[in-house]
Design a protein around this motif. Sequence first.
Motif, PDB file in Angstrom:
ATOM      1  N   GLY A 519      36.225  68.948  26.512  1.00 42.47           N
ATOM      2  CA  GLY A 519      37.023  67.740  26.644  1.00 42.47           C
ATOM      3  C   GLY A 519      36.809  66.721  25.545  1.00 42.47           C
ATOM      4  N   LEU A 520      36.361  67.167  24.359  1.00 43.73           N
ATOM      5  CA  LEU A 520      36.174  66.265  23.225  1.00 43.73           C
ATOM      6  C   LEU A 520      37.359  66.423  22.279  1.00 43.73           C
ATOM      7  N   TRP A 521      38.145  65.359  22.125  1.00 46.01           N
ATOM      8  CA  TRP A 521      39.358  65.416  21.317  1.00 46.01           C
ATOM      9  C   TRP A 521      39.337  64.296  20.288  1.00 46.01           C
ATOM     10  N   VAL A 522      39.791  64.637  19.064  1.00 47.76           N
ATOM     11  CA  VAL A 522      39.893  63.646  17.994  1.00 47.76           C
ATOM     12  C   VAL A 522      41.222  63.829  17.276  1.00 47.76           C
ATOM     13  N   LYS A 523      41.680  62.782  16.612  1.00 51.86           N
ATOM     14  CA  LYS A 523      42.897  62.845  15.821  1.00 51.86           C
ATOM     15  C   LYS A 523      42.564  63.163  14.382  1.00 51.86           C
ATOM     16  N   ALA A 605      39.072  58.351   6.617  1.00 52.82           N
ATOM     17  CA  ALA A 605      40.498  58.376   6.940  1.00 52.82           C
ATOM     18  C   ALA A 605      40.745  58.644   8.416  1.00 52.82           C
ATOM     19  N   MET A 606      39.786  59.268   9.104  1.00 59.22           N
ATOM     20  CA  MET A 606      39.897  59.516  10.542  1.00 59.22           C
ATOM     21  C   MET A 606      39.323  58.362  11.363  1.00 59.22           C
ATOM     22  N   ALA A 607      39.054  57.202  10.692  1.00 64.14           N
ATOM     23  CA  ALA A 607      38.522  55.986  11.355  1.00 64.14           C
ATOM     24  C   ALA A 607      37.130  56.214  11.907  1.00 64.14           C
TER      25      ALA A 607
END
Length: 638
Positions: A519-523, A605-607
Amino acid sequence: MRLIGKSVHITAMLLLLLMTFGSLSASGEGRYAANEITEWQMQWGSGAGDTGLEAPHSGQGHWFSSGRTKPAGDLPEGISSAWTKIQLPVFNYVSPAVYIEKLYGLHIRVFVEDRLVLEGDRSYIKDNYSLLVPLSSEDNGKTLYIWASTLQDRIGVKDAIQVGEHSELIRHFVKNGLIDVILGGAFIFVALVLFMCGFFLDREHFSIAVSLSIVIAATGILAVTYSPFIYTFYSSYGALSVIFLDLGLLSLLPALTFLFERIFGSGRFSIIRRFRIFQTAYSLFCMVFLIVNTLADNRFVEGYYFVSTTVIGFIMIAQFILLIACVILFSLKKNKDAITFAIGFGTAALTGVSELVWYYIKNGDYDLFYWKWALVVFILSLIVILGRRLALNHRQVVQYSQELELFNNELQRSEKMEIISELAASVAHEVRNPLQVTRGFLQLLSEKASGSEAQYLSMALSELDRAANIITDFLTFAKPEFEQISILNVREEFKHIESIMLPLCHLNGGKMIMEAGEGLWVKGNSSKFKQAFINIIKNSIESLGDEGTIHMIAYGVGPYVYIHIQDDGEGMDQEVLNRLGEPYFSNKTKGTGLGLMVTFRIIEAMAGEVRFESKKGAGTETVTTLPLAEAPGGSDSL
């Protein structure tokens, strides 16, 4: 043994001498011990025409008992002088003298029977005399008469009278008030030093330092000019001392209120500022009155005494009550300066108010004594407040300097990154096209070549591929924006990264362990994400020795995903850690430093942010923080 015997013998002789000297001192003290007289007789002067030119005979006038425990009381109406009759004891002194520590009067005469032995006359209002009257051996058992006239209510001998050896009594005579002069001189010196140091402070602290130096200097002037020492040994400067005494008091009160205002503010309804303006105006009025009275040869002395002593006393009581009330309010708000001020000023104010109240209860028949020691505590508290403010200001300056240094470093880094990005983008585009054309022709030639020519062409092709990878890194660094942004499953992405890097890890004798939660999600962009962590893991693999382990750990805390890459390789020292991510900095022989630069730019760039922790010989840990994204409908990376 001889040395021990001699030591014992010398010690015994010294003890014997000390015992002999002690017995002689005791006998000397017994022989020359002063006699104390605590009771005497008094009678009021005859009126305005009484000048005290002749001592009254024992049968003349109305004598009444007085003494240390029997005050004479107030002067009768229309009377401004009094006689004091003291019966001298039978003595056997070599050089006898009478010591009177405190005698009130402006004009005094001292007689032994009919013989005038001492006279003093003061044209200024300072009625506290300290007398040491030398006697002769023929004065044994005679009567001592003291005539005193005054413009105030108090008159006559205040405390016990001592008769003894002149050489012994002169010590008490000289020491009376000397400590006040020393204390006042120390205050004035401290005030001068503080005033000079104030010019090196900023405007806010300069006003506090100057007002504090005025308070300290005024306190020192009061201590010196209030002391009987000045008027006893430097009576010719008595009038000038009285003027400085008044100026010190008139400067102290508004300066103290101004200092309080600068530290704590004007208070509710600007009551502190209003009171300070009133005090300043009244002090200026008293100073003008002082000048007029001095030029008029003290013709208005009674009026001036009323406005500069009686009224000022009530103003001081009001000031102390006001400031104490304000300090209590500030202390309840847990203001540290207010608490410190409360301790010092509370001690001074309570002491001052108590002495002033007692002064008025006694109708002026009391000399203020404890106020100067209470002011020592108060001044120390003010110095502590100023020192604390300067220390706080220094800490703020240091903090601002550190923050400015960080901002400057960040600005330099941004400028470097911007320059390198522009240069990388322009160079990479210009170089990539001819590089690809060259590689194509070399590949065609290598297919037809044989022997050493094929080997040379193969080496040229590998170097061209290496150059192409560097250009790709340049372009990624120059433009880290992602062409396609997806919701990435961290666990699935790390499975792909593990499958890619595991052969290289085994080749270097290491092993990999992955622990990634569900359940670990990143943009981000999947290829860029993999590239960033492949660069980190590749560096960890290359730092391993013959064997080692690489842990990949991912978990979520709150709104963030934390990714740890741990290895037990050779590690890095602090100097290398500080330079990680700089252009062209690398520990590798053929390294360009672009790999970590690309990693930093991708995570940025991915904050997110990347932090390295390492110790030489103990391995390295990379902690990456990324914002947690909302989970999509599926469970895999999109």
